[in-house]
Design a protein around this motif. Structure first.
Motif, PDB file in Angstrom:
ATOM      1  N   PHE A  76      75.353  16.006  26.477  1.00 25.37           N
ATOM      2  CA  PHE A  76      76.941  15.467  26.598  1.00 25.37           C
ATOM      3  C   PHE A  76      77.698  16.787  26.847  1.00 25.37           C
ATOM      4  CE2 PHE A  76      75.441  11.989  23.793  1.00 25.37           C
ATOM      5  CZ  PHE A  76      76.092  10.765  24.433  1.00 25.37           C
ATOM      6  N   TYR A  77      78.603  16.489  27.437  1.00 21.48           N
ATOM      7  CA  TYR A  77      79.635  17.996  27.468  1.00 21.48           C
ATOM      8  C   TYR A  77      81.125  17.319  27.569  1.00 21.48           C
ATOM      9  CZ  TYR A  77      82.575  21.591  29.698  1.00 21.48           C
ATOM     10  OH  TYR A  77      83.440  22.481  29.998  1.00 21.48           O
ATOM     11  N   VAL A  78      82.051  17.596  26.721  1.00 20.24           N
ATOM     12  CA  VAL A  78      83.223  17.139  26.386  1.00 20.24           C
ATOM     13  C   VAL A  78      84.347  17.847  27.301  1.00 20.24           C
ATOM     14  CG1 VAL A  78      85.009  16.880  24.773  1.00 20.24           C
ATOM     15  CG2 VAL A  78      82.602  17.030  23.887  1.00 20.24           C
ATOM     16  N   MET A  79      84.960  16.797  28.235  1.00 20.42           N
ATOM     17  CA  MET A  79      86.003  17.419  29.071  1.00 20.42           C
ATOM     18  C   MET A  79      86.965  17.198  28.501  1.00 20.42           C
ATOM     19  SD  MET A  79      84.339  17.433  32.099  1.00 20.42           S
ATOM     20  CE  MET A  79      85.742  16.770  33.474  1.00 20.42           C
ATOM     21  N   SER A  80      87.470  16.434  27.689  1.00 18.46           N
ATOM     22  CA  SER A  80      88.807  16.189  26.751  1.00 18.46           C
ATOM     23  C   SER A  80      88.476  15.378  25.550  1.00 18.46           C
ATOM     24  CB  SER A  80      89.775  15.557  27.856  1.00 18.46           C
ATOM     25  OG  SER A  80      89.774  14.557  28.145  1.00 18.46           O
ATOM     26  N   GLY A  81      89.550  15.424  24.516  1.00 12.84           N
ATOM     27  CA  GLY A  81      89.454  14.674  23.350  1.00 12.84           C
ATOM     28  C   GLY A  81      88.795  15.341  22.305  1.00 12.84           C
ATOM     29  N   GLU A  82      88.533  14.544  21.240  1.00 11.96           N
ATOM     30  CA  GLU A  82      87.810  15.087  20.114  1.00 11.96           C
ATOM     31  C   GLU A  82      86.536  13.980  19.760  1.00 11.96           C
ATOM     32  OE1 GLU A  82      88.218  18.033  18.392  1.00 11.96           O
ATOM     33  OE2 GLU A  82      89.987  18.632  19.323  1.00 11.96           O
ATOM     34  N   PHE A  83      85.471  14.557  19.626  1.00  7.42           N
ATOM     35  CA  PHE A  83      84.466  13.600  19.384  1.00  7.42           C
ATOM     36  C   PHE A  83      83.563  13.723  18.204  1.00  7.42           C
ATOM     37  CE2 PHE A  83      85.205  12.957  23.473  1.00  7.42           C
ATOM     38  CZ  PHE A  83      84.906  11.634  24.023  1.00  7.42           C
ATOM     39  N   ASN A  84      83.189  13.077  17.610  1.00  6.88           N
ATOM     40  CA  ASN A  84      82.412  13.179  16.232  1.00  6.88           C
ATOM     41  C   ASN A  84      80.887  12.692  16.442  1.00  6.88           C
ATOM     42  OD1 ASN A  84      84.270  14.130  14.487  1.00  6.88           O
ATOM     43  ND2 ASN A  84      85.033  12.086  14.138  1.00  6.88           N
ATOM     44  N   GLY A  98      83.007  21.490  24.268  1.00  7.69           N
ATOM     45  CA  GLY A  98      81.667  21.227  23.404  1.00  7.69           C
ATOM     46  C   GLY A  98      80.390  20.595  24.013  1.00  7.69           C
ATOM     47  N   PHE A  99      79.433  20.573  23.657  1.00  9.11           N
ATOM     48  CA  PHE A  99      78.117  20.243  24.419  1.00  9.11           C
ATOM     49  C   PHE A  99      76.936  19.872  23.361  1.00  9.11           C
ATOM     50  CE2 PHE A  99      77.602  24.744  24.825  1.00  9.11           C
ATOM     51  CZ  PHE A  99      76.519  24.856  24.328  1.00  9.11           C
ATOM     52  N   ALA A 100      76.154  19.146  23.458  1.00 13.68           N
ATOM     53  CA  ALA A 100      75.021  18.736  22.556  1.00 13.68           C
ATOM     54  C   ALA A 100      73.948  18.154  23.525  1.00 13.68           C
ATOM     55  CB  ALA A 100      75.332  17.910  21.691  1.00 13.68           C
ATOM     56  N   LEU A 136      67.743  19.451  18.392  1.00  9.72           N
ATOM     57  CA  LEU A 136      69.167  19.202  18.696  1.00  9.72           C
ATOM     58  C   LEU A 136      69.624  20.505  19.047  1.00  9.72           C
ATOM     59  CD1 LEU A 136      71.596  17.340  18.644  1.00  9.72           C
ATOM     60  CD2 LEU A 136      71.834  17.844  16.318  1.00  9.72           C
ATOM     61  N   TYR A 137      70.700  20.551  19.879  1.00 13.13           N
ATOM     62  CA  TYR A 137      71.194  21.748  20.228  1.00 13.13           C
ATOM     63  C   TYR A 137      72.633  21.557  20.418  1.00 13.13           C
ATOM     64  CZ  TYR A 137      71.960  26.668  21.568  1.00 13.13           C
ATOM     65  OH  TYR A 137      72.429  28.062  21.820  1.00 13.13           O
ATOM     66  N   VAL A 138      73.464  22.013  19.692  1.00 12.49           N
ATOM     67  CA  VAL A 138      74.953  21.841  19.607  1.00 12.49           C
ATOM     68  C   VAL A 138      75.864  23.287  19.794  1.00 12.49           C
ATOM     69  CG1 VAL A 138      76.899  20.809  18.770  1.00 12.49           C
ATOM     70  CG2 VAL A 138      74.707  19.751  18.428  1.00 12.49           C
ATOM     71  N   GLY A 139      76.743  23.098  20.962  1.00 12.33           N
ATOM     72  CA  GLY A 139      77.685  24.368  20.925  1.00 12.33           C
ATOM     73  C   GLY A 139      78.848  24.085  21.573  1.00 12.33           C
ATOM     74  N   ASN A 140      79.739  24.992  21.839  1.00 14.70           N
ATOM     75  CA  ASN A 140      80.951  25.179  22.742  1.00 14.70           C
ATOM     76  C   ASN A 140      80.872  26.165  23.756  1.00 14.70           C
ATOM     77  OD1 ASN A 140      83.898  25.483  23.493  1.00 14.70           O
ATOM     78  ND2 ASN A 140      83.823  23.594  22.019  1.00 14.70           N
ATOM     79  N   GLN A 141      81.294  25.879  25.049  1.00 16.52           N
ATOM     80  CA  GLN A 141      81.403  26.852  26.078  1.00 16.52           C
ATOM     81  C   GLN A 141      82.132  28.340  25.583  1.00 16.52           C
ATOM     82  OE1 GLN A 141      83.292  24.778  29.351  1.00 16.52           O
ATOM     83  NE2 GLN A 141      84.830  26.349  29.190  1.00 16.52           N
ATOM     84  N   SER A 142      83.024  28.118  24.814  1.00 15.28           N
ATOM     85  CA  SER A 142      83.891  29.204  24.368  1.00 15.28           C
ATOM     86  C   SER A 142      83.031  30.200  23.337  1.00 15.28           C
ATOM     87  CB  SER A 142      85.165  28.612  23.487  1.00 15.28           C
ATOM     88  OG  SER A 142      84.665  28.257  22.329  1.00 15.28           O
ATOM     89  N   GLU A 143      81.942  29.796  22.940  1.00 10.48           N
ATOM     90  CA  GLU A 143      81.062  30.613  22.158  1.00 10.48           C
ATOM     91  C   GLU A 143      80.029  31.238  23.086  1.00 10.48           C
ATOM     92  OE1 GLU A 143      79.751  27.841  19.367  1.00 10.48           O
ATOM     93  OE2 GLU A 143      81.590  27.743  18.397  1.00 10.48           O
ATOM     94  N   VAL A 144      79.699  30.816  24.208  1.00 10.85           N
ATOM     95  CA  VAL A 144      78.706  31.263  25.266  1.00 10.85           C
ATOM     96  C   VAL A 144      79.221  32.456  26.223  1.00 10.85           C
ATOM     97  CG1 VAL A 144      76.980  30.601  27.031  1.00 10.85           C
ATOM     98  CG2 VAL A 144      77.825  29.157  25.248  1.00 10.85           C
ATOM     99  N   THR A 145      78.781  33.594  26.292  1.00 12.81           N
ATOM    100  CA  THR A 145      79.117  34.815  26.747  1.00 12.81           C
ATOM    101  C   THR A 145      78.771  34.272  28.568  1.00 12.81           C
ATOM    102  OG1 THR A 145      78.280  36.293  25.375  1.00 12.81           O
ATOM    103  CG2 THR A 145      78.615  37.054  27.395  1.00 12.81           C
ATOM    104  N   LEU A 160      74.386  27.356  28.933  1.00 11.81           N
ATOM    105  CA  LEU A 160      74.687  26.578  27.802  1.00 11.81           C
ATOM    106  C   LEU A 160      73.371  26.500  26.896  1.00 11.81           C
ATOM    107  CD1 LEU A 160      77.207  24.176  28.988  1.00 11.81           C
ATOM    108  CD2 LEU A 160      77.716  26.463  28.451  1.00 11.81           C
ATOM    109  N   LEU A 161      72.475  26.006  27.292  1.00 15.39           N
ATOM    110  CA  LEU A 161      71.071  25.932  26.706  1.00 15.39           C
ATOM    111  C   LEU A 161      70.137  26.984  26.641  1.00 15.39           C
ATOM    112  CD1 LEU A 161      70.357  22.341  28.107  1.00 15.39           C
ATOM    113  CD2 LEU A 161      71.465  22.928  25.863  1.00 15.39           C
TER     114      LEU A 161
END
Length: 250
Positions: A76-84, A98-100, A136-145, A160-161
């Motif tokens: 998954f990659y979040v384009m917009s909004g908030e997801f749990n 965000g991605f997972a 399971l691998y979870v992150g956000n593109q803002s944290e990836v150099t 991302l991965l």
């Protein structure tokens, strides 16, 4: 959408080895496991792809619950909004960027805390002897150099991965300053599912250059010659999938 007095035309290209699909030409559909969600199917085996990719417009408090089948992994990659996201015994909040990656062996639940859109990619996990599947691998593109790509500071690559043998897929984001490009015409066995997040440019596919812009989707099959130039006043950015790290089946 064109006015009734305008002629219909399209940049859509569908060929045996690649496809360029502007979003405006892809109708909405539904999926049984995603109630109230508007679904666009971007890539599928019917196109020639060995994966499925969707764009999901998910209303608030809607989503899905999926049981693991030990076969298909999901990104998954979040384009917009908030997801749990609930998976592997943990709870994760995913915002834009965000991605997972959810392994084929994990149950999961994902729900929109606020209305938003998701890219979802599914593929059959390719096991390898002596190699454990990825967790399971979870992150956000803002944290990836954003690494400089092949010495060009105007071309930046975010991986991302992890580039580790457990992972049989890569999901990356390329960002190009206006006027910058890929330095070569690539030709390789990996296929791509590529979604334009921002900007515009011209993409070389097989034997032709064609204009591309935000919200275009491109499928590239194995060994399609490919390259890209960024045009326009703002940086161009796209996210893309490729299959990696496995023997080629015979």
């Amino acid at each position: 959408m064109r006015a009734p007095h305008q002629l219909l035309n399209s940049r859509t290209q569908v060929r045996p080895r690649f496809a360029l699909l502007p979003l405006e030409g892809i109708p909405f559909s539904k999926l049984p496991a995603w109630p109230e969600t508007k679904v666009r199917v971007l890539a599928a085996p019917a196109l020639g792809a060995e994966f499925v990719q969707y764009l999901l417009d998910v209303p608030e408090k809607c989503g899905t619950t999926q049981a693991a089948d030990a076969r298909v992994e999901t990104f998954f990659y979040v384009m917009s909004g908030e997801f749990n996201l609930l998976a592997a015994g943990g709870s994760y909040s995913l915002s834009a960027g965000g991605f997972a990656l959810i392994p084929a062996t994990d149950n999961y639940q994902i729900q929109a805390a606020s209305a938003g859109s998701l890219l979802m990619l599914k593929k059959v996990y390719e096991p390898a002897e002596g190699i454990m599947p990825p967790p399971l691998y979870v992150g956000n593109q803002s944290e990836v150099t954003a690494e400089i790509y092949l010495g060009d500071e105007g071309a930046r690559l975010q991986t991302l991965l992890p580039d580790q043998i457990e992972f049989d897929m890569a999901m990356n984001i390329f960002t190009f300053a206006p006027g910058r490009s890929l330095p070569i015409t690539e030709t390789h066995v990996m296929e791509h599912g590529l979604y334009f997040l921002q900007g515009k440019g011209v993409y070389y596919l097989d034997d032709a250059w064609m204009e591309v812009e935000t919200d275009d989707f491109i499928w590239m099959g194995p060994y399609v010659p490919q390259s890209f130039y960024a045009t326009g006043p703002t940086p161009s950015r796209y996210i893309y999938y490729k299959n990696v790290n496995r023997e080629i089946p015979l």
